[in-house]
Enzyme design. Structure first.
Site, PDB file in Angstrom:
ATOM      1  N   GLY A   1      -4.178  41.954  53.126  1.00  0.00           N
ATOM      2  CA  GLY A   1      -4.227  40.502  53.818  1.00  0.00           C
ATOM      3  C   GLY A   1      -3.120  39.328  52.614  1.00  0.00           C
ATOM      4  CB  CYS A   2      -4.043  38.584  49.070  1.00  0.00           C
ATOM      5  SG  CYS A   2      -5.959  37.612  49.397  1.00  0.00           S
ATOM      6  CB  THR A   3       0.616  41.608  49.800  1.00  0.00           C
ATOM      7  OG1 THR A   3      -0.363  42.035  49.313  1.00  0.00           O
ATOM      8  CG2 THR A   3       2.224  41.754  50.307  1.00  0.00           C
TER       9      THR A   3
END
Length: 152
Positions: free
Chosen positions: A44-46
Site C-alpha cells: 500500500g505504501c509503495t
C-alpha cells in the site's frame, strides 16, 4: 484532534537527502502535501508513493510540495526513494513525535501506524485532512482536488 483551519504544528526532521526539513521554513512559499504512511516498501505504501511520484509534476504545477513521513530510518527512506525514483523528500520520524504532534491515529486495532494526508496552505493552515489506511492512492487524488481550489 487537529482540524481544518488549525495552524499546522511546526516540526523539524531529517530527510532522505541528509538535510533537516522544517515546516516553518516553508511558510509563505508553497502549499505542503504532508502524508503520513505506515512503512517503506510495503504494498500500500509503495502504491501511494508511486502515485505521488507519477503525479508529482501536477502537484508542483499546483504550487505544492509533497512530503512523506514514516517511522522508518533515513537509510530505509533512501533505499525506498532510490528503488522507486521518488522525486520528493521522505522524513524519518523514528520516535513518532511528529506523528503524535499531528494526532495521526493507529489503525487495525492499534497494530499499524495510520495513513493520513494533510494539505497545508502556504500560510501554514490545514486545509484538508484525509484518513484512510486502505485507500492509499485516494490520498493522492483527493489532495490534488483540494489543491486545485487553493490560490497558488
Amino acid at each position: 484532534m487537529l482540524k481544518i483551519g488549525d495552524q499546522a504544528p511546526d516540526f523539524s526532521l531529517k530527510s532522505t537527502n541528509g538535510s533537516t526539513f522544517s515546516l516553518s521554513k516553508q511558510k509563505g512559499q508553497k502549499a505542503i502535501v504532508l502524508y503520513f504512511y505506515p512503512k517503506d516498501d510495503t504494498p500500500g505504501c509503495t502504491a501511494e508513493a508511486c502515485s505521488f511520484r507519477d503525479q508529482y509534476e501536477d502537484f508542483k504545477d499546483l504550487g505544492a510540495e509533497v512530503i512523506g513521513i514514516s517511522s522508518d530510518s533515513e537509510a530505509s527512506h533512501q533505499k525506498f526513494t532510490q528503488k522507486h525514483r521518488l522525486p520528493f523528500e521522505l522524513l524519518a520520524d523514528t520516535d513518532g513525535k511528529v506523528r503524535k504532534l499531528y494526532e495521526v491515529p493507529r489503525a487495525l486495532l492499534g497494530l499499524l501506524p495510520g495513513r493520513v494526508t494533510f494539505v497545508i496552505d502556504k500560510e501554514g493552515v490545514i486545509q484538508y485532512i484525509f484518513n484512510s489506511l486502505s485507500g492509499a492512492t485516494d490520498h493522492v487524488s483527493n489532495a490534488k482536488k483540494m489543491l486545485q481550489g487553493l490560490p497558488k
